[in-house]
Design an enzyme around this catalytic site. Structure first.
Site, PDB file in Angstrom:
ATOM      1  N   HIS A  87      61.258 126.393  63.538  1.00  0.00           N
ATOM      2  CA  HIS A  87      60.011 127.102  64.077  1.00  0.00           C
ATOM      3  C   HIS A  87      59.610 126.381  65.141  1.00  0.00           C
ATOM      4  CE1 HIS A  87      59.478 129.451  60.013  1.00  0.00           C
ATOM      5  NE2 HIS A  87      60.447 130.136  60.861  1.00  0.00           N
ATOM      6  N   GLU A  90      56.360 124.089  65.248  1.00  0.00           N
ATOM      7  CA  GLU A  90      56.214 122.745  64.373  1.00  0.00           C
ATOM      8  C   GLU A  90      56.744 121.499  64.819  1.00  0.00           C
ATOM      9  OE1 GLU A  90      57.722 124.670  60.900  1.00  0.00           O
ATOM     10  OE2 GLU A  90      56.631 126.242  61.042  1.00  0.00           O
ATOM     11  N   ARG A 143      57.086 130.478  68.091  1.00  0.00           N
ATOM     12  CA  ARG A 143      57.703 130.230  66.859  1.00  0.00           C
ATOM     13  C   ARG A 143      59.293 130.638  66.828  1.00  0.00           C
ATOM     14  NH1 ARG A 143      56.122 130.926  61.251  1.00  0.00           N
ATOM     15  NH2 ARG A 143      57.757 132.180  60.053  1.00  0.00           N
ATOM     16  N   HIS A 204      59.154 121.704  57.623  1.00  0.00           N
ATOM     17  CA  HIS A 204      58.398 122.752  58.160  1.00  0.00           C
ATOM     18  C   HIS A 204      56.699 122.137  58.352  1.00  0.00           C
ATOM     19  CE1 HIS A 204      60.943 126.513  58.263  1.00  0.00           C
ATOM     20  NE2 HIS A 204      61.524 125.781  57.571  1.00  0.00           N
ATOM     21  N   GLU A 279      57.036 121.217  53.375  1.00  0.00           N
ATOM     22  CA  GLU A 279      55.980 121.801  54.525  1.00  0.00           C
ATOM     23  C   GLU A 279      54.939 120.563  54.649  1.00  0.00           C
ATOM     24  OE1 GLU A 279      54.902 124.753  55.962  1.00  0.00           O
ATOM     25  OE2 GLU A 279      56.443 125.882  55.240  1.00  0.00           O
TER      26      GLU A 279
END
Length: 320
Positions: A87, A90, A143, A204, A279
């Protein structure tokens, strides 16, 4: 596709506000561009020829190379595969991925050295190269990829399935429809010895958790207890530095249900036994994807600590 050293010219695109400026040497005080990451990878490969080799999995829709690095201290080791920045917005993921590379090679800490030398490391700092470059040049919050869908819609979410074309999460018309994902699958299938990968990690942001399969159902994978023991070891080791807390669980229980996540493919299709999404932080901040530069190094150090704990748990389970 064969693993290979890179002797190709770098991507020539540079952000509009940095044209005619030479790429900076990465020092984790700023978010590097694609050119800066690739220039840095070249130097890492040249400085460590006995243990480091470059590879590429192919080219993006707009023709950019999707590059990675392999770190191998000894032959015959099992492998970990890390993909980052699928993405585009990020940025913290590619910034911390480069820090992990640096520490695997240069750290003199005994626990990091043991971790580094216990596995072969395949790391792709930026998978969504088109979107990443676009997020630096045009739209910080972009994104998706940059393949046009129709006259009014551009971009595919490379980590989703079954969403309508107008959505920011649109995943494309069918599985592996996008060149970035198709070539990633081909590289893992053909460029890495079959059965050698024991762990797949997707970096992520910004939910601050470590997730195992599945994304589409709350039914746990068969080795859920094993994966949670590894996830908890990661979270415990990471929290020791600054007290940062990560949640552990499956994607469908901690986040929302969706399908098409890379770790689910790695586990259910490729048969890699330990697959995770990590994450990184940003949750609860004003703009969770735009962390200040001063956060890069602390998050990167925590991530390294977490990997040390994680790989230690994988050893105890007998996978390496």
């Amino acid at each position: 596709m064969v693993l290979m050293h890179i002797e190709l010219p770098l991507c020539t695109e540079t952000p509009a506000d940095r044209r005619n400026i030479a790429p900076k040497d990465i020092d984790w005080t700023f978010y590097p561009t694609l050119v800066e990451i690739y220039t840095w990878l070249d130097s890492i490969i040249q400085q460590n020829p006995k243990v480091v080799s470059g590879f590429h999995i192919g080219r993006s829709y707009e023709g950019r190379l999707i590059r990675g690095i392999k770190i191998s201290f000894k032959r015959g080791r099992k492998a970990i595969f890390i993909e980052s920045n699928i993405h585009a917005r990020e940025w913290i993921t590619s910034a911390t991925a480069t820090y992990i590379i640096k520490e695997l090679l240069l750290s003199n800490k005994s626990d990091v050295r043991k971790m580094a030398e216990s596995l072969d490391w395949y790391i792709v700092p930026v998978l969504n190269v088109d979107g990443f470059d676009y997020s630096h040049e045009k739209d910080r919050m972009w994104r998706k990829s940059r393949r046009p869908m129709n006259a009014s819609s551009v971009g595919i979410d490379l980590n989703r399935r079954k969403v309508g074309p107008s959505s920011i999460l649109y995943p494309g018309p069918h599985p592996e429809s996008e060149p970035e994902i198709k070539q990633l699958v081909e590289f893992i299938n053909k460029g890495i010895p079959n059965g050698s990968i024991v762990m797949y990690v997707a970096l992520h942001a910004a939910a601050q958790c470590i997730l195992c399969p599945f994304t589409h159902t709350r039914t746990p994978p068969k080795n859920y207890k094993e994966m949670m023991s590894v996830a908890k070891a990661f979270a415990d080791a990471l929290s020791a530095r600054y007290g940062t807390k990560y949640k552990c669980g499956s994607s469908a229980t901690i986040l929302q249900k969706f399908s098409g996540g890379s770790k689910d493919w790695a586990y259910a299709v490729k048969g890699i036994p330990l697959t995770f999404t990590i994450e990184l932080p940003g949750r609860g901040t004003k703009s969770r994807f735009v962390l200040p530069n001063k956060r890069i190094l602390p998050i990167a150090k925590e991530l390294l600590d977490g990997f040390v704990g994680m790989i230690g748990a994988v050893k105890k389970l007998g996978y390496i």
